[in-house]
Design a protein around this motif. Structure first.
Motif, PDB file in Angstrom:
ATOM      1  N   SER A   3      15.355  -3.336  -9.973  1.00  0.00           N
ATOM      2  CA  SER A   3      14.765  -4.645  -9.756  1.00  0.00           C
ATOM      3  C   SER A   3      14.196  -4.720  -8.344  1.00  0.00           C
ATOM      4  N   VAL A   4      13.193  -5.547  -8.185  1.00  0.00           N
ATOM      5  CA  VAL A   4      12.559  -5.732  -6.889  1.00  0.00           C
ATOM      6  C   VAL A   4      12.723  -7.189  -6.500  1.00  0.00           C
ATOM      7  N   ASP A   5      13.334  -7.428  -5.349  1.00  0.00           N
ATOM      8  CA  ASP A   5      13.490  -8.793  -4.852  1.00  0.00           C
ATOM      9  C   ASP A   5      12.316  -9.147  -3.961  1.00  0.00           C
ATOM     10  N   ASP A   6      11.849 -10.397  -4.052  1.00  0.00           N
ATOM     11  CA  ASP A   6      10.820 -10.890  -3.142  1.00  0.00           C
ATOM     12  C   ASP A   6      11.483 -11.430  -1.895  1.00  0.00           C
ATOM     13  N   VAL A   7      10.933 -11.090  -0.729  1.00  0.00           N
ATOM     14  CA  VAL A   7      11.407 -11.626   0.540  1.00  0.00           C
ATOM     15  C   VAL A   7      10.241 -12.380   1.168  1.00  0.00           C
ATOM     16  N   LEU A  40      12.988   7.415   6.412  1.00  0.00           N
ATOM     17  CA  LEU A  40      13.794   6.886   5.311  1.00  0.00           C
ATOM     18  C   LEU A  40      13.188   5.658   4.645  1.00  0.00           C
ATOM     19  N   VAL A  41      12.084   5.164   5.208  1.00  0.00           N
ATOM     20  CA  VAL A  41      11.468   3.936   4.702  1.00  0.00           C
ATOM     21  C   VAL A  41      10.137   4.271   4.028  1.00  0.00           C
ATOM     22  N   THR A  42       9.923   3.715   2.835  1.00  0.00           N
ATOM     23  CA  THR A  42       8.620   3.858   2.206  1.00  0.00           C
ATOM     24  C   THR A  42       7.968   2.490   2.066  1.00  0.00           C
ATOM     25  N   VAL A  43       6.639   2.479   2.180  1.00  0.00           N
ATOM     26  CA  VAL A  43       5.835   1.284   1.939  1.00  0.00           C
ATOM     27  C   VAL A  43       4.833   1.666   0.851  1.00  0.00           C
ATOM     28  N   ASN A  44       4.901   0.951  -0.261  1.00  0.00           N
ATOM     29  CA  ASN A  44       4.021   1.238  -1.402  1.00  0.00           C
ATOM     30  C   ASN A  44       4.108   2.714  -1.801  1.00  0.00           C
ATOM     31  N   ASP A  45       5.343   3.231  -1.859  1.00  0.00           N
ATOM     32  CA  ASP A  45       5.665   4.592  -2.307  1.00  0.00           C
ATOM     33  C   ASP A  45       5.227   5.702  -1.357  1.00  0.00           C
ATOM     34  N   ALA A  46       4.873   5.361  -0.117  1.00  0.00           N
ATOM     35  CA  ALA A  46       4.509   6.375   0.877  1.00  0.00           C
ATOM     36  C   ALA A  46       5.422   6.232   2.091  1.00  0.00           C
ATOM     37  N   ARG A  56       1.744  -6.984   4.267  1.00  0.00           N
ATOM     38  CA  ARG A  56       1.103  -8.183   3.733  1.00  0.00           C
ATOM     39  C   ARG A  56       1.663  -8.496   2.344  1.00  0.00           C
ATOM     40  N   ASP A  57       1.288  -9.655   1.837  1.00  0.00           N
ATOM     41  CA  ASP A  57       1.757 -10.116   0.539  1.00  0.00           C
ATOM     42  C   ASP A  57       1.581  -9.025  -0.517  1.00  0.00           C
ATOM     43  N   GLY A  58       2.662  -8.721  -1.235  1.00  0.00           N
ATOM     44  CA  GLY A  58       2.610  -7.744  -2.316  1.00  0.00           C
ATOM     45  C   GLY A  58       3.028  -6.340  -1.923  1.00  0.00           C
ATOM     46  N   ASP A  59       3.104  -6.044  -0.609  1.00  0.00           N
ATOM     47  CA  ASP A  59       3.568  -4.717  -0.192  1.00  0.00           C
ATOM     48  C   ASP A  59       5.019  -4.526  -0.627  1.00  0.00           C
ATOM     49  N   VAL A  60       5.351  -3.310  -1.039  1.00  0.00           N
ATOM     50  CA  VAL A  60       6.701  -3.004  -1.525  1.00  0.00           C
ATOM     51  C   VAL A  60       7.355  -2.011  -0.562  1.00  0.00           C
ATOM     52  N   VAL A  61       8.525  -2.395  -0.056  1.00  0.00           N
ATOM     53  CA  VAL A  61       9.262  -1.586   0.921  1.00  0.00           C
ATOM     54  C   VAL A  61      10.555  -1.108   0.283  1.00  0.00           C
ATOM     55  N   LEU A  63      14.216   1.187   1.072  1.00  0.00           N
ATOM     56  CA  LEU A  63      15.128   1.854   2.001  1.00  0.00           C
ATOM     57  C   LEU A  63      16.471   2.011   1.313  1.00  0.00           C
ATOM     58  N   GLY A  64      16.952   3.235   1.255  1.00  0.00           N
ATOM     59  CA  GLY A  64      18.285   3.491   0.711  1.00  0.00           C
ATOM     60  C   GLY A  64      18.470   3.027  -0.716  1.00  0.00           C
ATOM     61  N   GLY A  65      17.430   3.126  -1.531  1.00  0.00           N
ATOM     62  CA  GLY A  65      17.546   2.728  -2.927  1.00  0.00           C
ATOM     63  C   GLY A  65      17.357   1.245  -3.167  1.00  0.00           C
ATOM     64  N   ILE A  66      17.137   0.478  -2.115  1.00  0.00           N
ATOM     65  CA  ILE A  66      16.891  -0.959  -2.253  1.00  0.00           C
ATOM     66  C   ILE A  66      15.397  -1.197  -2.074  1.00  0.00           C
ATOM     67  N   THR A  67      14.802  -1.902  -3.018  1.00  0.00           N
ATOM     68  CA  THR A  67      13.373  -2.153  -2.997  1.00  0.00           C
ATOM     69  C   THR A  67      13.122  -3.646  -2.883  1.00  0.00           C
ATOM     70  N   VAL A  68      12.267  -4.029  -1.942  1.00  0.00           N
ATOM     71  CA  VAL A  68      11.920  -5.439  -1.743  1.00  0.00           C
ATOM     72  C   VAL A  68      10.404  -5.572  -1.615  1.00  0.00           C
ATOM     73  N   ARG A  69       9.896  -6.725  -2.038  1.00  0.00           N
ATOM     74  CA  ARG A  69       8.454  -6.998  -1.996  1.00  0.00           C
ATOM     75  C   ARG A  69       8.184  -8.117  -0.996  1.00  0.00           C
ATOM     76  N   VAL A  70       7.126  -7.953  -0.224  1.00  0.00           N
ATOM     77  CA  VAL A  70       6.703  -8.976   0.734  1.00  0.00           C
ATOM     78  C   VAL A  70       6.049 -10.120  -0.027  1.00  0.00           C
ATOM     79  N   LYS A  71       6.512 -11.327   0.258  1.00  0.00           N
ATOM     80  CA  LYS A  71       5.937 -12.523  -0.355  1.00  0.00           C
ATOM     81  C   LYS A  71       5.495 -13.445   0.767  1.00  0.00           C
ATOM     82  N   ALA A  72       4.176 -13.625   0.906  1.00  0.00           N
ATOM     83  CA  ALA A  72       3.655 -14.499   1.958  1.00  0.00           C
ATOM     84  C   ALA A  72       4.113 -15.925   1.698  1.00  0.00           C
ATOM     85  N   GLY A  73       4.500 -16.609   2.766  1.00  0.00           N
ATOM     86  CA  GLY A  73       5.036 -17.956   2.650  1.00  0.00           C
ATOM     87  C   GLY A  73       4.023 -18.970   2.157  1.00  0.00           C
ATOM     88  N   ALA A  74       4.543 -20.027   1.553  1.00  0.00           N
ATOM     89  CA  ALA A  74       3.686 -21.092   1.024  1.00  0.00           C
ATOM     90  C   ALA A  74       3.231 -22.029   2.130  1.00  0.00           C
TER      91      ALA A  74
END
Length: 79
Positions: A3-7, A40-46, A56-61, A63-74
């Motif tokens: 699962s990917v959490d939005d931050v 140890l960190v990937t951004v958008n699989d690189a 930016r909004d939608g980028d996926v980071v 680290l250590g098997g934990i995946t989070v997505r950047v969500k630009a604030g409202a």
């Protein structure tokens, strides 16, 4: 697939080192420097080795098997 959490971020972009702390993937800026320098960190699989990389909004980071997505604030001027 994991699962990917939005931050949510306040602005349109955020530096990678800051985002790792915001997402609670690391504790300090020094930790960010170490895990990024060690590749140890990937951004958008690189692997990303620049702590100042702008995310930016939608980028996926990952680290250590934990995946989070950047969500630009409202609150970017919209209410």
């Amino acid at each position: 697939m994991e699962s990917v959490d939005d931050v949510e971020i306040r602005d349109e972009s955020i530096r990678l080192g800051q985002f790792l702390k915001l997402a609670n993937l690391i504790d300090t800026g020094a930790d960010a420097k170490l895990v990024i320098a060690d590749g140890l960190v990937t951004v958008n699989d690189a692997v990303e080795v620049r702590r100042g990389r702008q995310l930016r909004d939608g980028d996926v980071v990952e680290l250590g098997g934990i995946t989070v997505r950047v969500k630009a604030g409202a609150n970017n001027g919209e209410h």
